[in-house]
Design a protein around this motif. Sequence first.
Motif, PDB file in Angstrom:
ATOM      1  N   THR A   8     134.768   1.159  37.284  1.00 58.83           N
ATOM      2  CA  THR A   8     134.017   1.770  38.377  1.00 58.83           C
ATOM      3  C   THR A   8     133.013   2.737  37.775  1.00 58.83           C
ATOM      4  O   THR A   8     133.365   3.547  36.921  1.00 58.83           O
ATOM      5  CB  THR A   8     134.959   2.533  39.342  1.00 58.83           C
ATOM      6  OG1 THR A   8     135.891   1.603  39.889  1.00 58.83           O
ATOM      7  CG2 THR A   8     134.182   3.182  40.455  1.00 58.83           C
ATOM      8  N   GLU A  42     129.848  -4.669  44.124  1.00 60.41           N
ATOM      9  CA  GLU A  42     130.635  -5.167  43.007  1.00 60.41           C
ATOM     10  C   GLU A  42     129.888  -6.292  42.316  1.00 60.41           C
ATOM     11  O   GLU A  42     129.292  -7.151  42.973  1.00 60.41           O
ATOM     12  CB  GLU A  42     131.993  -5.672  43.483  1.00 60.41           C
ATOM     13  CG  GLU A  42     132.873  -4.561  44.007  1.00 60.41           C
ATOM     14  CD  GLU A  42     134.231  -5.055  44.468  1.00 60.41           C
ATOM     15  OE1 GLU A  42     134.500  -6.277  44.396  1.00 60.41           O
ATOM     16  OE2 GLU A  42     135.019  -4.210  44.919  1.00 60.41           O
ATOM     17  N   CYS A  43     129.936  -6.282  40.993  1.00 65.00           N
ATOM     18  CA  CYS A  43     129.288  -7.334  40.209  1.00 65.00           C
ATOM     19  C   CYS A  43     130.045  -8.646  40.406  1.00 65.00           C
ATOM     20  O   CYS A  43     131.272  -8.684  40.281  1.00 65.00           O
ATOM     21  CB  CYS A  43     129.280  -6.950  38.730  1.00 65.00           C
ATOM     22  SG  CYS A  43     128.603  -8.248  37.666  1.00 65.00           S
ATOM     23  N   ASP A  47     133.224  -7.931  38.161  1.00 62.72           N
ATOM     24  CA  ASP A  47     133.901  -7.131  39.187  1.00 62.72           C
ATOM     25  C   ASP A  47     133.740  -5.624  38.996  1.00 62.72           C
ATOM     26  O   ASP A  47     134.454  -4.852  39.629  1.00 62.72           O
ATOM     27  CB  ASP A  47     135.388  -7.477  39.293  1.00 62.72           C
ATOM     28  CG  ASP A  47     135.617  -8.878  39.806  1.00 62.72           C
ATOM     29  OD1 ASP A  47     134.780  -9.356  40.601  1.00 62.72           O
ATOM     30  OD2 ASP A  47     136.623  -9.494  39.432  1.00 62.72           O
ATOM     31  N   CYS A  48     132.826  -5.201  38.125  1.00 63.69           N
ATOM     32  CA  CYS A  48     132.556  -3.774  37.986  1.00 63.69           C
ATOM     33  C   CYS A  48     132.046  -3.251  39.332  1.00 63.69           C
ATOM     34  O   CYS A  48     131.214  -3.889  39.978  1.00 63.69           O
ATOM     35  CB  CYS A  48     131.520  -3.528  36.898  1.00 63.69           C
ATOM     36  SG  CYS A  48     131.156  -1.787  36.644  1.00 63.69           S
ATOM     37  N   LYS A  49     132.566  -2.121  39.760  1.00 61.63           N
ATOM     38  CA  LYS A  49     132.187  -1.552  41.052  1.00 61.63           C
ATOM     39  C   LYS A  49     131.219  -0.400  40.815  1.00 61.63           C
ATOM     40  O   LYS A  49     131.525   0.535  40.083  1.00 61.63           O
ATOM     41  CB  LYS A  49     133.433  -1.058  41.788  1.00 61.63           C
ATOM     42  CG  LYS A  49     133.179  -0.586  43.190  1.00 61.63           C
ATOM     43  CD  LYS A  49     134.510  -0.248  43.869  1.00 61.63           C
ATOM     44  CE  LYS A  49     134.338   0.074  45.320  1.00 61.63           C
ATOM     45  NZ  LYS A  49     135.649   0.347  45.958  1.00 61.63           N
TER      46      LYS A  49
END
Length: 60
Positions: A8, A42-43, A47-49
């Motif tokens: 995150t 989110e990517c 899944d990076c937020k």
Amino acid sequence: MTIEAPETKIVETYRVACDGGEGALGHPRVYLQIPEGDGFVECPYCDCKYIHKDHVDSAA
């Protein structure tokens, strides 16, 4: 076997770029737009937020 939680990041702009941060082991660079109503995005690859600094309390 455990799975690590996605990263995150708190950002100051509503448009961010993500490339996985792993150099050659990352993913293609994508540009993401944070919706002002949601305050985060989110990517789709890693899944990076990404949370905009003005929405840290509501998007967490």
